[in-house]
Design a protein around this motif. Structure first.
Motif, PDB file in Angstrom:
ATOM      1  N   SER A 131      49.494  51.557  25.853  1.00 24.54           N
ATOM      2  CA  SER A 131      48.083  51.196  25.739  1.00 24.54           C
ATOM      3  C   SER A 131      47.687  50.745  26.947  1.00 24.54           C
ATOM      4  CB  SER A 131      48.157  49.884  24.961  1.00 24.54           C
ATOM      5  OG  SER A 131      48.927  48.760  25.636  1.00 24.54           O
ATOM      6  N   ASN A 132      48.704  51.045  28.067  1.00 26.93           N
ATOM      7  CA  ASN A 132      48.305  50.551  29.465  1.00 26.93           C
ATOM      8  C   ASN A 132      47.785  48.853  29.472  1.00 26.93           C
ATOM      9  OD1 ASN A 132      48.131  50.559  32.474  1.00 26.93           O
ATOM     10  ND2 ASN A 132      45.779  51.386  32.223  1.00 26.93           N
ATOM     11  N   ALA A 133      48.419  48.259  28.840  1.00 21.83           N
ATOM     12  CA  ALA A 133      48.355  46.551  28.572  1.00 21.83           C
ATOM     13  C   ALA A 133      48.328  46.001  29.943  1.00 21.83           C
ATOM     14  CB  ALA A 133      49.193  45.980  27.584  1.00 21.83           C
ATOM     15  N   ALA A 134      47.734  44.946  30.083  1.00 18.06           N
ATOM     16  CA  ALA A 134      47.881  44.062  31.191  1.00 18.06           C
ATOM     17  C   ALA A 134      48.294  42.892  31.009  1.00 18.06           C
ATOM     18  CB  ALA A 134      46.357  43.963  31.788  1.00 18.06           C
ATOM     19  N   SER A 158      39.257  39.241  35.313  1.00 13.37           N
ATOM     20  CA  SER A 158      38.517  39.698  34.263  1.00 13.37           C
ATOM     21  C   SER A 158      37.702  41.013  34.422  1.00 13.37           C
ATOM     22  CB  SER A 158      37.540  38.868  33.716  1.00 13.37           C
ATOM     23  OG  SER A 158      38.099  37.517  33.201  1.00 13.37           O
ATOM     24  N   LYS A 159      36.990  41.319  35.344  1.00 10.23           N
ATOM     25  CA  LYS A 159      36.267  42.370  35.796  1.00 10.23           C
ATOM     26  C   LYS A 159      37.277  43.783  35.740  1.00 10.23           C
ATOM     27  CE  LYS A 159      32.340  40.269  37.962  1.00 10.23           C
ATOM     28  NZ  LYS A 159      31.640  39.825  39.105  1.00 10.23           N
ATOM     29  N   ARG A 160      38.502  43.515  36.607  1.00 11.18           N
ATOM     30  CA  ARG A 160      39.502  44.456  36.929  1.00 11.18           C
ATOM     31  C   ARG A 160      40.023  44.883  35.484  1.00 11.18           C
ATOM     32  NH1 ARG A 160      43.190  41.864  40.621  1.00 11.18           N
ATOM     33  NH2 ARG A 160      44.757  41.545  38.890  1.00 11.18           N
ATOM     34  N   PHE A 161      40.171  43.969  34.699  1.00 11.42           N
ATOM     35  CA  PHE A 161      40.844  44.222  33.169  1.00 11.42           C
ATOM     36  C   PHE A 161      39.910  44.907  32.419  1.00 11.42           C
ATOM     37  CE2 PHE A 161      41.386  42.810  28.703  1.00 11.42           C
ATOM     38  CZ  PHE A 161      42.347  43.646  28.447  1.00 11.42           C
ATOM     39  N   GLY A 162      38.517  44.699  32.549  1.00  9.50           N
ATOM     40  CA  GLY A 162      37.747  45.077  31.787  1.00  9.50           C
ATOM     41  C   GLY A 162      37.220  46.685  32.270  1.00  9.50           C
ATOM     42  N   SER A 163      37.660  47.057  33.276  1.00  9.14           N
ATOM     43  CA  SER A 163      37.197  48.455  34.135  1.00  9.14           C
ATOM     44  C   SER A 163      38.321  49.159  33.872  1.00  9.14           C
ATOM     45  CB  SER A 163      36.838  48.246  35.545  1.00  9.14           C
ATOM     46  OG  SER A 163      37.886  47.770  36.166  1.00  9.14           O
ATOM     47  N   LEU A 164      39.492  48.938  33.370  1.00  5.83           N
ATOM     48  CA  LEU A 164      40.617  49.692  33.258  1.00  5.83           C
ATOM     49  C   LEU A 164      40.491  50.874  32.320  1.00  5.83           C
ATOM     50  CD1 LEU A 164      43.629  47.238  32.580  1.00  5.83           C
ATOM     51  CD2 LEU A 164      42.971  48.506  34.790  1.00  5.83           C
TER      52      LEU A 164
END
Length: 174
Positions: free
Chosen positions: A80-83, A168-174
């Protein structure tokens, strides 16, 4: 609408507070579900477009249930490429507020079979009035040794919300 699973391993609630902030940041693009990973040994991560785990440190360690969850869901986490992010009081100091400078993140990466590509660390909060007697004394002792706040009547939040917003922005753009 896309779905995001926000899992937490939290003890005093700052990790959950950070995840609620991230949830609001993602609100326009994702329907978020916030879940305590201590209460679910397995979850179908394939049901979600994004997966994020936030975990706090207590007395120098993550909760053992975090590692159990990772072991039980390793393949799904990897697929899932989880963070991941870590919350601790040491991150209140410059240099210890990055994944590279955080001894807790580095220890996590050594102990965990899961090696998330997206990872961060945030300073937590002191909630002295909410702690049990033993915890309050122990945390005061640790804070005294590390040059932190020791006034047991105070609640101090060290979280850098601008950094959380960037993550949050980085995570949202994955």
């Amino acid at each position: 609408m896309k779905k995001a699973l926000l899992l937490h391993s939290s003890r005093e609630g700052q990790t959950v507070k950070i995840l609620h902030f991230i949830e609001k940041e993602l609100a326009g693009d994702y329907q978020c579900e916030l879940v305590d990973l201590h209460e679910i040994p397995n979850v179908n991560l394939a049901d979600y477009d994004k997966v994020l785990i936030g975990a706090s440190i207590r007395y120098g360690h993550f909760n053992k249930k975090l590692y159990r969850f990772i072991d039980n869901n390793f393949s799904a986490l990897k697929a899932s490429n989880a963070a991941f992010f870590c919350v601790n009081l040491t991150a209140r100091k410059p240099g210890k507020d990055t994944p590279e400078g955080s001894v807790y993140v580095q220890k996590f990466l050594k102990l965990s079979p899961w090696q998330p590509e997206t990872i961060d660390v945030f300073a937590g909060a002191l909630y002295y009035p909410r702690y049990r007697f033993f915890d309050r004394i122990m945390i005061q002792f640790i804070m005294k040794m590390t040059g932190g706040e020791t006034d047991s009547s105070k609640e101090v939040e060290y979280t850098n919300w601008d950094r959380v917003k960037q993550f949050s922005k980085r995570f949202g753009s994955l």
